[in-house]
Design a protein around this motif. Structure first.
Motif, PDB file in Angstrom:
ATOM      1  N   ALA A 139       0.834  -1.207   0.000  1.00 41.93           N
ATOM      2  CA  ALA A 139       0.000   0.000   0.000  1.00 41.93           C
ATOM      3  C   ALA A 139       0.870   1.261   0.000  1.00 41.93           C
ATOM      4  O   ALA A 139       0.632   2.199   0.765  1.00 41.93           O
ATOM      5  N   GLY A 140       1.891   1.237  -0.855  1.00 41.63           N
ATOM      6  CA  GLY A 140       2.739   2.410  -1.018  1.00 41.63           C
ATOM      7  C   GLY A 140       3.739   2.637   0.112  1.00 41.63           C
ATOM      8  O   GLY A 140       4.427   3.656   0.139  1.00 41.63           O
ATOM      9  N   LYS A 141       3.804   1.681   1.029  1.00 37.79           N
ATOM     10  CA  LYS A 141       4.752   1.825   2.147  1.00 37.79           C
ATOM     11  C   LYS A 141       5.828   0.757   2.079  1.00 37.79           C
ATOM     12  O   LYS A 141       5.553  -0.365   1.655  1.00 37.79           O
ATOM     13  N   HIS A 142       7.018   1.103   2.538  1.00 29.17           N
ATOM     14  CA  HIS A 142       8.090   0.125   2.647  1.00 29.17           C
ATOM     15  C   HIS A 142       8.028  -0.498   4.039  1.00 29.17           C
ATOM     16  O   HIS A 142       8.144   0.193   5.049  1.00 29.17           O
ATOM     17  N   ILE A 143       7.799  -1.813   4.090  1.00 26.87           N
ATOM     18  CA  ILE A 143       7.635  -2.505   5.371  1.00 26.87           C
ATOM     19  C   ILE A 143       8.906  -3.292   5.693  1.00 26.87           C
ATOM     20  O   ILE A 143       9.420  -4.012   4.834  1.00 26.87           O
ATOM     21  N   VAL A 144       9.395  -3.151   6.890  1.00 22.52           N
ATOM     22  CA  VAL A 144      10.511  -3.972   7.382  1.00 22.52           C
ATOM     23  C   VAL A 144       9.982  -4.756   8.580  1.00 22.52           C
ATOM     24  O   VAL A 144       9.578  -4.166   9.583  1.00 22.52           O
ATOM     25  N   THR A 145       9.962  -6.076   8.458  1.00 24.15           N
ATOM     26  CA  THR A 145       9.367  -6.886   9.524  1.00 24.15           C
ATOM     27  C   THR A 145      10.355  -7.110  10.671  1.00 24.15           C
ATOM     28  O   THR A 145      11.576  -7.087  10.474  1.00 24.15           O
ATOM     29  N   ALA A 146       9.814  -7.354  11.866  1.00 16.22           N
ATOM     30  CA  ALA A 146      10.636  -7.751  13.013  1.00 16.22           C
ATOM     31  C   ALA A 146      11.089  -9.207  12.827  1.00 16.22           C
ATOM     32  O   ALA A 146      12.201  -9.587  13.168  1.00 16.22           O
ATOM     33  N   ARG A 147      10.168 -10.002  12.263  1.00 15.85           N
ATOM     34  CA  ARG A 147      10.486 -11.388  11.909  1.00 15.85           C
ATOM     35  C   ARG A 147      11.670 -11.387  10.948  1.00 15.85           C
ATOM     36  O   ARG A 147      11.794 -10.517  10.100  1.00 15.85           O
ATOM     37  N   LYS A 148      12.563 -12.367  11.097  1.00 15.01           N
ATOM     38  CA  LYS A 148      13.706 -12.448  10.183  1.00 15.01           C
ATOM     39  C   LYS A 148      13.550 -13.632   9.246  1.00 15.01           C
ATOM     40  O   LYS A 148      12.868 -14.600   9.577  1.00 15.01           O
ATOM     41  N   ILE A 149      14.186 -13.525   8.088  1.00 23.22           N
ATOM     42  CA  ILE A 149      14.095 -14.595   7.097  1.00 23.22           C
ATOM     43  C   ILE A 149      15.471 -14.874   6.476  1.00 23.22           C
ATOM     44  O   ILE A 149      16.410 -14.077   6.637  1.00 23.22           O
ATOM     45  N   ALA A 150      15.554 -15.968   5.748  1.00 25.42           N
ATOM     46  CA  ALA A 150      16.743 -16.265   4.934  1.00 25.42           C
ATOM     47  C   ALA A 150      16.381 -17.332   3.912  1.00 25.42           C
ATOM     48  O   ALA A 150      15.582 -18.226   4.213  1.00 25.42           O
ATOM     49  N   TRP A 151      16.942 -17.205   2.723  1.00 26.81           N
ATOM     50  CA  TRP A 151      16.785 -18.216   1.666  1.00 26.81           C
ATOM     51  C   TRP A 151      18.095 -18.961   1.475  1.00 26.81           C
ATOM     52  O   TRP A 151      19.163 -18.340   1.423  1.00 26.81           O
ATOM     53  N   TYR A 152      17.987 -20.272   1.341  1.00 25.88           N
ATOM     54  CA  TYR A 152      19.144 -21.117   1.023  1.00 25.88           C
ATOM     55  C   TYR A 152      18.728 -22.035  -0.122  1.00 25.88           C
ATOM     56  O   TYR A 152      17.537 -22.316  -0.288  1.00 25.88           O
ATOM     57  N   GLY A 153      19.722 -22.525  -0.904  1.00 25.72           N
ATOM     58  CA  GLY A 153      19.320 -23.430  -1.972  1.00 25.72           C
ATOM     59  C   GLY A 153      20.464 -23.943  -2.820  1.00 25.72           C
ATOM     60  O   GLY A 153      21.638 -23.595  -2.602  1.00 25.72           O
TER      61      GLY A 153
END
Ligand SMILES: O=C(O)CCC(=O)C(=O)O
Ligand SMILES: [Fe+2]
Length: 193
Positions: free
Chosen positions: A55-69
């Motif tokens: 909705a036009g906003k840049h969101i930075v979550t508290a939850r963390k993520i990572a992709w591996y592959g």
């Protein structure tokens, strides 16, 4: 005495009533094995905040993520790291247990019950295997057509495999649970490169 129900827990149970398959296997790691995996992933994974535009906003979550592959890559959208030993071991366990092969993994770190994940479907038409470590959290499905909801509790070492038409017909989310103080890591193994 013969236990007629001795084999009840050997196979997975599909938790969806129709329009997809979400096979719940229960714990596929011993408590000790799950503790070890949780500790390794906490320290060995390149955890980053998730960032997206909404909705036009840049969101930075508290939850963390990572992709591996299998295919490490780096773009503005996503960085995919090469497998690390702790993760490969878990991938092989999951593959042996559910009979599918996976090429990538998205990890989510919920530091406490304050953090959750909103309603969504995964983009994959292929199986997605979800392994949970740490705090027990609710995992809720909602049917896109009739809004029926149902939920499973995902505990330390539990495996849930979504396949078939699941993503076409069901949303899922991990609601916040304010009473939960402990962290949780969820790994979703995927067949996308
Ligand atoms: O944390 C979970 O159990 C679910 C994660 C999830 O839905 C996802 O990564 O797409
Ligand atoms: Fe998901």
């Amino acid at each position: 005495m013969m236990d007629l129900f001795a084999h009840e827990d050997l196979g997975p149970r599909n938790v969806l009533p129709h329009s997809g398959i979400a096979n719940f296997f229960g714990a596929v790691l011993s408590h000790e094995g799950a503790d070890k995996a949780l500790a390794s992933l906490m320290s060995d994974i390149e955890w980053r905040n998730d960032e997206y535009n909404f909705a036009g906003k840049h969101i930075v979550t508290a939850r963390k993520i990572a992709w591996y592959g299998d295919a490490p890559s780096h773009s503005n959208q996503r960085r995919v790291f090469p497998w690390v030993p702790a993760l490969l071991e878990l991938k092989e366990l999951v593959e042996r247990t559910c009979g599918h092969k996976f090429q990538s993994c998205l990890l989510n770190l919920y530091h406490s019950g304050e953090e959750g994940l909103g309603w969504h479907s995964d983009g994959e038409k292929t199986p997605v295997a979800s392994l949970s470590l740490g705090a027990t959290r609710r995992f809720v499905f909602k049917n896109k057509a009739d809004k029926e909801t149902l939920e499973v509790q995902l505990a330390h070492g539990d495996l849930l495999v979504m396949e078939g038409e699941t993503q076409d017909y069901w949303l899922h989310r991990v609601p916040p649970m304010k009473s939960v103080k402990e962290p949780r890591i969820n790994l979703t193994f995927r067949q996308t490169a």
